[in-house]
Design an enzyme around this catalytic site. Structure first.
Site, mmCIF file in Angstrom:
data_model
loop_
_atom_site.group_PDB
_atom_site.id
_atom_site.type_symbol
_atom_site.label_atom_id
_atom_site.label_comp_id
_atom_site.label_asym_id
_atom_site.label_seq_id
_atom_site.Cartn_x
_atom_site.Cartn_y
_atom_site.Cartn_z
ATOM 1 N N TYR A 11 0.845 -1.185 0.000
ATOM 2 C CA TYR A 11 0.000 0.000 0.000
ATOM 3 C C TYR A 11 0.893 1.253 0.000
ATOM 4 C CZ TYR A 11 -3.752 -3.231 1.321
ATOM 5 O OH TYR A 11 -4.652 -4.268 1.373
ATOM 6 N N PRO A 30 -15.898 -5.339 2.066
ATOM 7 C CA PRO A 30 -17.194 -5.920 2.451
ATOM 8 C C PRO A 30 -18.380 -5.042 2.065
ATOM 9 C CG PRO A 30 -16.155 -4.949 4.361
ATOM 10 C CD PRO A 30 -15.157 -4.861 3.247
#
Length: 831
Positions: free
Chosen positions: A561, A706
């Site tokens: 990241y 999610p």
């Protein structure tokens, strides 16, 4: 949404102080599930010898004990100097008559007692340096103001405020010391701290003697200068305390890194290899307030503290009743009594710690009190009565550290111990109200009622202290019998306790072996990359701090990241205070920026060290980010297991692997996590067997994206709503022609959410957590508002019918478009 281990009866609690074996943990660890996991504490790499440890704790003593002792010396002087002020004209100037003096004393104890439990909870919420220093400054101001009152009502009001502001010091410091010292080292340190109370009596007498000669200065009588000067000294000490108090061992700058690690480990492993519960929660508070230990501990505390305040508040009055001494002589005669009591506090505390035994010293101190007050109620000569006051002072002042330590040693969990000890001290200090009202003016010079009540209180302790010791012994015997019984069983039949049972956690959790993880977690990727411009670093840090405040403490990052920037960001926040101890940290490797996936053992060994450097500490879990098809999974997992054995992580996992790969990896080493994209619009892993394999193998599923990369939260409806540079511009499901169809699922979920009184995002997360007790969603966000919204999804309760209804909506609205472009989909593990 509740996710917890099956409810069973926890093992008997360890209740007596025991020495720590340096070569092994306590015997019950063999009955703890997954004792190699992170919940079971592992000794630091640098092991201190007993000699080195003793030197280390002397270093800590020299750093933290002087300022704590000074604060308590001032505290006891400020609450007790009213006795000296009485001899310097207080009652005459304020027109006090009858029981006015006793009422003024009682006013202090009422507010003091009522505020002690909430004060200790404040210590848990604020840093000790802030809380302890702040209340010191406040009571110093109150004390100074007390020297300016002109009415009896003003005196009572100041005494009430003094009780409120002083209430947090004694229980707060006792709790604070338990953060630093293991049980068998506590009483001497509490004795050092409490010894200041006896010195306060001596200093108070000396100061009162000297300050008394200031009578008339500035038009003030001597008693006013006693309050003003001692109050100003307290204010100065309070400001010094802001810088002088070190908050926690884990953040102590005066210790080396090895010393910090050792002190934290020694305290956390004291009495149990799984550490203790640290968070504040109502179940812990209720456990403390309903514990027989706390109630009995309060009873024998009253038996000690009532004589203590009888001596502390009325020693000059009692000596004056002998009728043989002038006022200055009375002030000076109090000094030897307190000096001898101070010596006894330190000697008995040291002996008690050396013997690791409390009951004998509590019982002996009670007998000293009894003998001292019996002598004073008798018609003995004044010289003998003066000797009796020495005995009563030694017994009461020496006994108080023992009774506080005895209870604190036998309460586990910081909140339970903090509340239990504050309750003991708070309710027990109603003994101060008793003492304030039993030495009445009309009873002089014999004070039969006062001495008689003191004898009755001591007798209460002579009953409750042995009863407490007996019940502790019985509980320990039950524990020994349980251990012996379990040892007699075949290994497969032995009872295995979870850390949930040992800690009595009452929060939302996902269970990982013996470790319980709060759900949902937090995916940190968006704070640094992929979703548009990178937020200001301070804003991102504020979001991370908010996550800790909420309890959202499972954090997921990766070395990929922003090429390690995300790890460094998290590491900077984790280095603040004791944040690292609050967070379960997951990072990943293998998805090398600008290169193909690299699962080689060489890169694994390099990658974990680089991550530790950026994060500032070893991650709790280390996950292989993507599968390297050129390296056998067995080699990659073995390299990860080698890192685990070296102490560089406690758990390992894989990301986006197939069910077959997961099984092969688990055959090499226990796989704890699998990270997959899983949401109401991404059900691929329900169909390819990955979720079934994870359930079978006891693997926790980290569900990333999610919320369908934000779409399911209803936060945008068109690609035009996305900022430039947002990776979602390039994902198939967000392309025009696809996103319009995918919004149908969002709209139907929103309708259900409206009926439930929640957001569509919260509904999606709650539904996901309902799919299995091993599902841990890790939604990401840049916003504190949405962080809190996601966290509160755990409070959305779905019935079985609602879960099925949402499933029907999800099945009827399968997404249009793949998760990634074809090249990225081909890189997924389908082996």
């Amino acid at each position: 949404m509740e996710k917890a281990a099956p409810s069973t009866t926890a093992p008997p609690t360890a209740t007596a102080p025991t020495s720590l074996n340096y070569s092994e943990f306590k015997q019950e660890d063999q009955y703890i599930e997954n004792p190699a996991g992170d919940s079971v504490l592992r000794r630091p790499t640098r092991v201190f010898t007993p000699e080195e440890e003793a030197k280390l704790y002397r270093k800590i003593d020299l750093r933290i004990m002087p300022i704590l002792s000074l604060l308590y010396l001032l505290s006891f002087m400020d609450r007790g100097n009213v006795g000296n002020a009485r001899l310097n004209g207080l009652e005459a100037d304020l027109n006090m008559t009858g029981s006015n003096y006793n009422i003024a004393l009682s006013a202090y104890f009422i507010s003091y007692c009522l505020c002690e439990v909430p004060a200790n909870l404040m210590l848990k919420k604020l840093r000790p340096s802030i809380w302890l220093a702040s209340i010191t400054v406040l009571w110093g101001i109150v004390m100074t103001c007390m020297g300016t009152v002109n009415t009896y009502g003003g005196l009572v009001a100041c005494r009430i405020l003094l009780g409120v502001t002083e209430s947090g010091l004694f229980p707060g410091v006792v709790l604070y010391l338990t953060f630093w010292y293991p049980r068998h080292l506590c009483q001497f340190r509490i004795g050092l701290f409490f010894g200041a109370a006896t010195l306060a009596g001596a200093f108070s007498g000396l100061l009162a003697y000297g300050i008394g000669f200031m009578s008339g200065v500035g038009g003030y009588n001597g008693w006013r200068w006693i309050f003003i000067l001692e109050g100003l000294a307290t204010v100065v000490a309070g400001f010094v305390a802001f810088w002088a108090i070190s908050d926690f061992p884990s953040t102590a700058t005066f210790l080396t890194e090895d010393e910090r690690a050792w002190v934290v480990w020694r305290k956390r492993s004291d009495g149990s290899s799984v550490g203790e519960a640290e968070g504040i929660s109502w179940p812990y508070i209720i456990q403390a307030l309903t514990s027989w230990q706390v109630w009995l501990g309060t009873a024998y505390y009253i038996s000690i503290v009532t004589p203590l305040y009888g001596v502390g508040l009325f020693l000059p009055t009692i000596i004056n009743s002998f009728g043989k001494y002038t006022r200055p002589q009375v002030q000076l005669l109090t000094v030897p009594v307190y000096a001898v009591a101070c010596i006894w506090v330190l000697v008995s505390g040291k002996l008690s710690d050396m013997k690791q035994h409390r009951f004998f010293f509590v019982f002996f101190d009670l007998w000293l009190c009894l003998i001292g007050f019996v002598i004073n109620i008798s018609p003995a000569p004044s010289g003998v009565k003066y000797l009796g006051l020495f005995l009563a002072a030694c017994g009461s002042y020496g006994g108080l550290p023992a009774v506080v330590t005895w209870l604190g040693n036998n309460l586990s969990g910081q909140t339970k111990r903090g509340v239990g000890m504050a309750f003991q001290i708070g309710i027990g200090n109603f003994g101060g109200i008793i003492a304030s009202n039993i030495y009445r003016t009309q009873d002089s010079p014999h004070y039969y009622i006062g001495h008689g009540v003191e004898i009755g209180c001591v007798c209460l302790g002579l009953v409750t202290a042995p009863l407490y010791a007996y019940l502790l012994k019985r509980e320990n015997k039950k524990k020994e019998q349980e251990i012996q019984f379990q040892a007699s069983l075949p290994e497969h039949e032995r009872r295995v306790y979870t850390v949930q049972e040992l800690h009595d956690l009452g929060d939302k959790t996902v269970q990982l072996g013996s470790l319980l993880l709060p759900a949902p977690g937090f995916g940190a990727m968006g704070l640094s990359t992929y979703y548009g411009d990178r937020p200001d670093e301070e804003i991102s840090k504020a979001t991370l701090r908010k996550a800790i405040d909420l309890g959202c403490t499972v954090w997921n990052t990766s070395d990929a990241y922003a090429n390690g920037i995300n790890e460094s960001l998290l590491g900077s926040v984790l280095k603040e205070g004791d944040n690292r101890s609050k967070v379960f940290l997951i990072t990943k490797f293998g998805n090398r920026v600008g290169r193909s996936c690299d699962g080689s053992k060489e890169w694994a060994a390099t990658a974990i060290d680089l991550s530790i450097e950026r994060l500032g500490s070893a991650p709790d879990a280390w996950v292989c980010h993507r599968m390297d098809f050129t390296v056998p999974i067995e080699e990659t997992v073995q390299a990860m297991e080698d890192a685990r054995q070296a102490g560089k992580c406690s758990y390992i996992g894989l990301s986006e692997c197939s069910a077959n790969t997961l099984r092969k990896a688990n055959a090499v080493a226990k796989i704890d996590f699998i990270e997959i994209e899983y949401s109401p619009w991404t059900l691929d892993h329900e169909e390819n067997g990955v979720l079934a394999a994870a359930k079978e193998l006891g693997v926790v599923v980290l569900a990333y994206s999610p919320l369908g990369r934000g779409l399911l939260a209803g936060r945008f409806s068109s690609p035009d709503d996305l900022v430039a540079g947002d990776v979602r511009h390039f994902l198939p499901r967000f392309q025009k022609g696809n996103i319009e169809k995918n919004l149908k699922l969002v709209n139907e979920l929103q309708a259900i959410a409206n009926a439930k009184g929640c957001t569509s995002g919260q509904l999606a997360l709650a539904w996901l957590m309902a799919q299995g007790d091993n599902i841990l969603p890790i939604p990401g966000t840049k916003s504190q508002k949405y962080l809190q919204e996601n966290w509160e999804s755990a409070e959305v309760e779905l019935s079985e019918a609602e879960v099925k209804a949402i499933r029907a909506v999800v099945e009827a609205n399968r997404p249009t478009g793949d998760r990634y472009h074809q090249a990225q989909m081909d890189a997924m593990d389908n082996r």
